[in-house]
Design a protein around this motif. Structure first.
Motif, PDB file in Angstrom:
ATOM      1  N   VAL A 521      16.782  30.573  16.550  1.00 50.38           N
ATOM      2  CA  VAL A 521      16.380  31.017  15.202  1.00 50.38           C
ATOM      3  C   VAL A 521      15.040  30.356  14.902  1.00 50.38           C
ATOM      4  O   VAL A 521      14.946  29.130  14.875  1.00 50.38           O
ATOM      5  N   SER A 522      14.002  31.177  14.674  1.00 49.68           N
ATOM      6  CA  SER A 522      12.670  30.629  14.436  1.00 49.68           C
ATOM      7  C   SER A 522      12.001  31.358  13.287  1.00 49.68           C
ATOM      8  O   SER A 522      12.356  32.483  12.950  1.00 49.68           O
ATOM      9  N   ASP A 523      11.025  30.659  12.698  1.00 42.28           N
ATOM     10  CA  ASP A 523      10.259  31.253  11.597  1.00 42.28           C
ATOM     11  C   ASP A 523       8.802  30.845  11.729  1.00 42.28           C
ATOM     12  O   ASP A 523       8.472  29.864  12.401  1.00 42.28           O
ATOM     13  N   ALA A 524       7.950  31.612  11.091  1.00 44.30           N
ATOM     14  CA  ALA A 524       6.516  31.318  11.070  1.00 44.30           C
ATOM     15  C   ALA A 524       6.173  30.686   9.732  1.00 44.30           C
ATOM     16  O   ALA A 524       5.270  31.115   9.022  1.00 44.30           O
ATOM     17  N   GLY A 525       6.914  29.651   9.372  1.00 42.54           N
ATOM     18  CA  GLY A 525       6.749  29.012   8.068  1.00 42.54           C
ATOM     19  C   GLY A 525       5.790  27.839   8.105  1.00 42.54           C
ATOM     20  O   GLY A 525       4.895  27.760   8.957  1.00 42.54           O
ATOM     21  N   VAL A 526       6.020  26.895   7.179  1.00 42.55           N
ATOM     22  CA  VAL A 526       5.090  25.777   7.025  1.00 42.55           C
ATOM     23  C   VAL A 526       5.262  24.720   8.111  1.00 42.55           C
ATOM     24  O   VAL A 526       4.403  23.873   8.294  1.00 42.55           O
ATOM     25  N   GLY A 527       6.375  24.764   8.833  1.00 46.12           N
ATOM     26  CA  GLY A 527       6.597  23.814   9.907  1.00 46.12           C
ATOM     27  C   GLY A 527       6.788  22.384   9.406  1.00 46.12           C
ATOM     28  O   GLY A 527       6.983  22.134   8.228  1.00 46.12           O
ATOM     29  N   MET A 528       6.723  21.443  10.339  1.00 50.55           N
ATOM     30  CA  MET A 528       6.916  20.031   9.999  1.00 50.55           C
ATOM     31  C   MET A 528       5.912  19.183  10.752  1.00 50.55           C
ATOM     32  O   MET A 528       5.448  19.561  11.847  1.00 50.55           O
ATOM     33  N   SER A 529       5.572  18.044  10.175  1.00 52.77           N
ATOM     34  CA  SER A 529       4.741  17.076  10.875  1.00 52.77           C
ATOM     35  C   SER A 529       5.572  16.384  11.953  1.00 52.77           C
ATOM     36  O   SER A 529       6.799  16.483  11.977  1.00 52.77           O
ATOM     37  N   GLU A 530       4.880  15.650  12.825  1.00 52.65           N
ATOM     38  CA  GLU A 530       5.577  14.933  13.891  1.00 52.65           C
ATOM     39  C   GLU A 530       6.554  13.913  13.302  1.00 52.65           C
ATOM     40  O   GLU A 530       7.669  13.742  13.794  1.00 52.65           O
ATOM     41  N   THR A 531       6.134  13.262  12.223  1.00 55.01           N
ATOM     42  CA  THR A 531       7.009  12.268  11.585  1.00 55.01           C
ATOM     43  C   THR A 531       8.255  12.914  11.008  1.00 55.01           C
ATOM     44  O   THR A 531       9.383  12.437  11.198  1.00 55.01           O
ATOM     45  N   GLY A 580       2.470  23.792   9.890  1.00 51.38           N
ATOM     46  CA  GLY A 580       1.652  24.935   9.532  1.00 51.38           C
ATOM     47  C   GLY A 580       1.752  26.105  10.470  1.00 51.38           C
ATOM     48  O   GLY A 580       1.040  27.100  10.305  1.00 51.38           O
ATOM     49  N   VAL A 581       2.651  26.031  11.490  1.00 52.00           N
ATOM     50  CA  VAL A 581       2.730  27.108  12.480  1.00 52.00           C
ATOM     51  C   VAL A 581       4.131  27.699  12.562  1.00 52.00           C
ATOM     52  O   VAL A 581       4.329  28.894  12.290  1.00 52.00           O
ATOM     53  N   TYR A 582       5.121  26.880  12.920  1.00 52.68           N
ATOM     54  CA  TYR A 582       6.454  27.450  13.111  1.00 52.68           C
ATOM     55  C   TYR A 582       7.504  26.344  13.092  1.00 52.68           C
ATOM     56  O   TYR A 582       7.177  25.162  13.154  1.00 52.68           O
ATOM     57  N   THR A 583       8.766  26.780  13.023  1.00 49.85           N
ATOM     58  CA  THR A 583       9.931  25.923  13.239  1.00 49.85           C
ATOM     59  C   THR A 583      10.958  26.733  14.026  1.00 49.85           C
ATOM     60  O   THR A 583      11.215  27.890  13.698  1.00 49.85           O
ATOM     61  N   LYS A 584      11.536  26.118  15.053  1.00 51.61           N
ATOM     62  CA  LYS A 584      12.505  26.808  15.896  1.00 51.61           C
ATOM     63  C   LYS A 584      13.723  25.916  16.091  1.00 51.61           C
ATOM     64  O   LYS A 584      13.591  24.734  16.398  1.00 51.61           O
ATOM     65  N   VAL A 585      14.918  26.500  15.885  1.00 50.21           N
ATOM     66  CA  VAL A 585      16.175  25.790  16.107  1.00 50.21           C
ATOM     67  C   VAL A 585      16.923  26.519  17.220  1.00 50.21           C
ATOM     68  O   VAL A 585      17.121  27.738  17.153  1.00 50.21           O
ATOM     69  N   LEU A 586      17.331  25.771  18.228  1.00 43.00           N
ATOM     70  CA  LEU A 586      17.965  26.340  19.410  1.00 43.00           C
ATOM     71  C   LEU A 586      19.405  25.836  19.487  1.00 43.00           C
ATOM     72  O   LEU A 586      19.655  24.635  19.496  1.00 43.00           O
ATOM     73  N   ILE A 587      20.361  26.796  19.515  1.00 44.63           N
ATOM     74  CA  ILE A 587      21.775  26.464  19.687  1.00 44.63           C
ATOM     75  C   ILE A 587      22.148  26.724  21.143  1.00 44.63           C
ATOM     76  O   ILE A 587      21.883  27.804  21.680  1.00 44.63           O
ATOM     77  N   GLN A 588      22.797  25.742  21.762  1.00 36.94           N
ATOM     78  CA  GLN A 588      23.232  25.877  23.140  1.00 36.94           C
ATOM     79  C   GLN A 588      24.763  25.833  23.184  1.00 36.94           C
ATOM     80  O   GLN A 588      25.369  24.882  22.692  1.00 36.94           O
ATOM     81  N   ILE A 589      25.362  26.876  23.769  1.00 36.78           N
ATOM     82  CA  ILE A 589      26.810  26.933  23.913  1.00 36.78           C
ATOM     83  C   ILE A 589      27.120  27.375  25.340  1.00 36.78           C
ATOM     84  O   ILE A 589      26.277  27.997  26.009  1.00 36.78           O
ATOM     85  N   PRO A 590      28.326  27.086  25.824  1.00 35.19           N
ATOM     86  CA  PRO A 590      28.653  27.459  27.210  1.00 35.19           C
ATOM     87  C   PRO A 590      28.798  28.974  27.368  1.00 35.19           C
ATOM     88  O   PRO A 590      29.093  29.701  26.422  1.00 35.19           O
ATOM     89  N   GLU A 591      28.600  29.430  28.583  1.00 38.19           N
ATOM     90  CA  GLU A 591      28.701  30.861  28.869  1.00 38.19           C
ATOM     91  C   GLU A 591      30.135  31.351  28.691  1.00 38.19           C
ATOM     92  O   GLU A 591      30.378  32.460  28.222  1.00 38.19           O
ATOM     93  N   SER A 592      31.108  30.501  29.034  1.00 41.53           N
ATOM     94  CA  SER A 592      32.511  30.877  28.882  1.00 41.53           C
ATOM     95  C   SER A 592      32.861  31.002  27.415  1.00 41.53           C
ATOM     96  O   SER A 592      32.368  30.268  26.568  1.00 41.53           O
ATOM     97  N   LYS A 593      33.776  31.921  27.082  1.00 41.98           N
ATOM     98  CA  LYS A 593      34.208  32.122  25.708  1.00 41.98           C
ATOM     99  C   LYS A 593      35.311  31.150  25.312  1.00 41.98           C
ATOM    100  O   LYS A 593      35.737  31.117  24.167  1.00 41.98           O
ATOM    101  N   GLU A 594      35.767  30.356  26.253  1.00 37.88           N
ATOM    102  CA  GLU A 594      36.857  29.414  25.953  1.00 37.88           C
ATOM    103  C   GLU A 594      36.303  28.212  25.189  1.00 37.88           C
ATOM    104  O   GLU A 594      35.298  27.610  25.581  1.00 37.88           O
TER     105      GLU A 594
END
Length: 597
Positions: A521-531, A580-594
């Motif tokens: 899930v990503s957006d082209a919003g205000v983003g965040m500083s490194e801190t 000032g460019v983007y923010t992206k959140v990455l969800i990682q889940i296993p391939e198996s549905k169990e």
């Protein structure tokens, strides 16, 4: 009667007094807690408001400094690039001069234009040229260079460098008490020989707004990079005492304005540091919060008085009511005691309250056990009927769906399809939210919920938030924890997009890599500083629960914990952002549905 009196003497505190004390104590405790919370909120709100006001004030000061600096630099540039003026100075340097008519015309045009520029601009105090030749002086703009020797800055002239807090000594007999700040520029010919020194001045309190204002609760100084401090004469010693600490404040602020609280003894101050690289220093403003807090406290005095008067009236009322109630209760106790001693009397049933009802119940018990049983049976039946009635009156979800469908139909009849679509989206969101039969849902259902959410959200905004999906068909039936993507979208809106107030996109992407499914899930919003990004990642991976009042990170933390709970600690969220460019959140889940057991 004697028995009752004997029993009264047996107890140290009567039941009536206990109830009275309990009610008054509970009321006082609530009042004390309320007062404590009120004063805490007053202090917090006062500090927050003072902090916000201070930031706004420093922004206006910064804007004023930039305006004055721009005006002074522009005046310097106009004068130093005045071809006719420079040529005239070169002529006088060679010992030549204009004829009287040309000279009068030159002074009326070129010199008067400098005077006019100075007079019409409130930021300018003087624009002066100290000419290195034998010229005819024209106050207040044109002087021989010998006049410059009276000025404090004459021994250390640095081009484009500001000089602070000096007075006008061009004519020693008429020294002005006005505190000045000026920028200098040497004008030289092609051979590098000095033609003139240009001085553009402004008042110190024009350059630094309210610089000499001293209300007893706020103070201002300007700290040059070399450590020199400029302030009011009465405060100069105090500022010098804290010179090292001020230098540390400036160093910690870097290049941006910084406002923070400082505690000194039992007092609290707001300190603002405004670095100004072009002025080679920093403006420091200190404001005490004591007067602000006192003002807030004084504003609450009428409310406190109202509360105190209300408490007194309440206490008097409680005492009167309890005394009235227990008067009948004492009489009932006396009559019951007679029955206990074997007397056959009927309890007084005067009135229509709980005590009278108790008297009637006791009379009924004495008169007939059968009557008592019937009354008990009737009472139980009434209770059951009330429970059944309560259950019948409960509104279920189907009723809400039907109501929403009715509203939708009414909107469509009136051809108001925007309302119809909004009601449809709301109904689908409601149905999705009520469906808690399982903690897992299909990805397609979560996406549908997000679409409805954005549809309703776009009704509020003047701009459009579009949803861009890149989800292969194979992932449509993917089982994910319910409400795991929606909080990420909501986070993008309120922390990345809302402050931009313009059309933009939110992107949702699904792909598989190395046996792991990635939901992005990503957006082209205000983003965040490194801190900010580092702090957010630390919160996300913290073993401690994030406070419910935290402004940023709580929703992501909750999603992170649910992912780990369902699939294991090796899975979860990753966050990437660029200010000032983007923010992206990455969800990682296993391939198996169990899910993980």
């Amino acid at each position: 009667m004697s028995t009752i009196r004997g029993r009264k003497r047996k107890y140290n505190i009567s039941l009536r007094d206990k109830v009275t004390i309990l009610i008054i104590a509970a009321m006082l405790l609530c009042a004390i807690l309320w007062t404590g919370v009120m004063f805490f909120n007053i202090q917090r709100n006062a500090n927050n408001n003072a902090f916000t006001d201070e930031q706004s004030y420093m922004q206006s000061v910064e804007s004023n400094v930039k305006s004055v600096e721009e005006v002074c630099n522009l005046a310097k540039q106009i004068v130093s690039q005045n071809y006719a003026l420079i040529e005239y100075i070169k002529m006088t340097k060679k010992g030549e001069d204009l004829d009287p008519v040309e000279k009068i015309s030159f002074y009326n045009n070129e010199i008067s234009s400098i005077e006019t520029m100075t007079n019409i601009n409130p930021y300018l105090y003087q624009v002066r040229l100290f000419v290195n030749s034998d010229i005819t002086e024209k106050r207040p703009c044109l002087y021989k260079i010998e006049r410059m020797k009276n000025m404090t800055w004459s021994k250390n002239i640095v081009n484009n460098k500001w000089n602070y807090d000096y007075v006008d000594k061009v004519f020693p007999d008429g020294i002005s008490n006005t505190h000045l700040a000026g920028i200098l520029d040497e004008i030289r010919d092609d051979d590098g020989e000095l033609l003139a020194v240009l001085e553009v001045t402004t008042k110190m309190d024009s350059l630094f707004m309210n610089f000499y204002r001293n209300t007893g609760s706020e103070w201002t100084c300007f700290l040059e990079n070399d450590g020199r401090i400029y302030s009011t004469q009465s405060q100069s010693k105090s500022w010098k005492r804290y010179q090292e600490q001020l230098l540390q404040y400036v160093k910690s602020a870097g290049k941006k304005e910084k406002t923070f609280f400082v505690n000194s003894g039992n007092k609290r101050y707001i300190v603002s540091v405004l670095p100004m690289s072009s002025l080679e220093g920093a403006l420091i403003h200190v404001r005490g919060t004591e007067k602000i807090l006192n003002s807030y406290y004084r504003s609450q005095i009428p409310y406190i008085l109202v509360v105190l008067v209300s408490m007194i009236i309440f206490v008097i009322g409680v005492i009167f009511v309890i005394k009235s109630i227990f008067k009948r209760f004492d009489r009932l106790t006396f009559e019951v005691n007679k029955i206990t001693n074997g007397q056959h009397i009927k309890l007084t049933e005067q009135g229509n309250d709980e005590i009278s009802d108790l008297s009637r119940q006791i009379n009924a018990m004495i008169s007939s056990l059968e009557t008592l049983n019937k009354e008990n049976t009737a009472r139980q039946l009434l209770v059951k009927n009330a429970e059944i009635k309560s259950l019948q009156n409960q509104i279920n979800a189907h009723f809400m769906y039907n109501v929403l469908e009715t509203i939708k139909m009414m909107a469509e009849i009136k051809e108001d399809y925007e309302i119809s679509d909004a009601v449809t989206s709301l109904g689908e969101m409601f149905r999705y939210s009520m469906k808690w039969t399982s903690g897992m849902v299909e990805l397609s259902e979560e996406i549908k919920y997000i679409k409805n959410y954005l549809n309703l959200l776009n009704l509020r905004f003047d701009y459009e938030i579009f949803l861009s999906l890149n989800i292969p068909k194979e992932f449509s039936n993917l089982q994910i924890p319910k409400m795991s993507l929606q909080p990420l979208v909501e986070n993008s809106v309120y922390h990345g997009i809302e402050n931009m107030a313009e059309d933009t996109y939110i992107y949702i992407k699904a792909f598989k890599a190395d046996g792991i499914i990635h939901l992005e899930v990503s957006d082209a919003g205000v983003g965040m500083s490194e801190t900010e990004l580092r702090q957010l990642r630390e919160r996300l991976n913290s073993t401690e629960t994030i406070d419910e009042g935290a402004e940023h990170g709580r929703a992501l933390y909750n999603v992170q914990q649910r992912i780990k709970m369902y699939f294991g600690n090796e899975y979860g969220l990753q966050i990437f952002s660029k200010e000032g460019v983007y923010t992206k959140v990455l969800i990682q889940i296993p391939e198996s549905k169990e899910r993980k057991k």
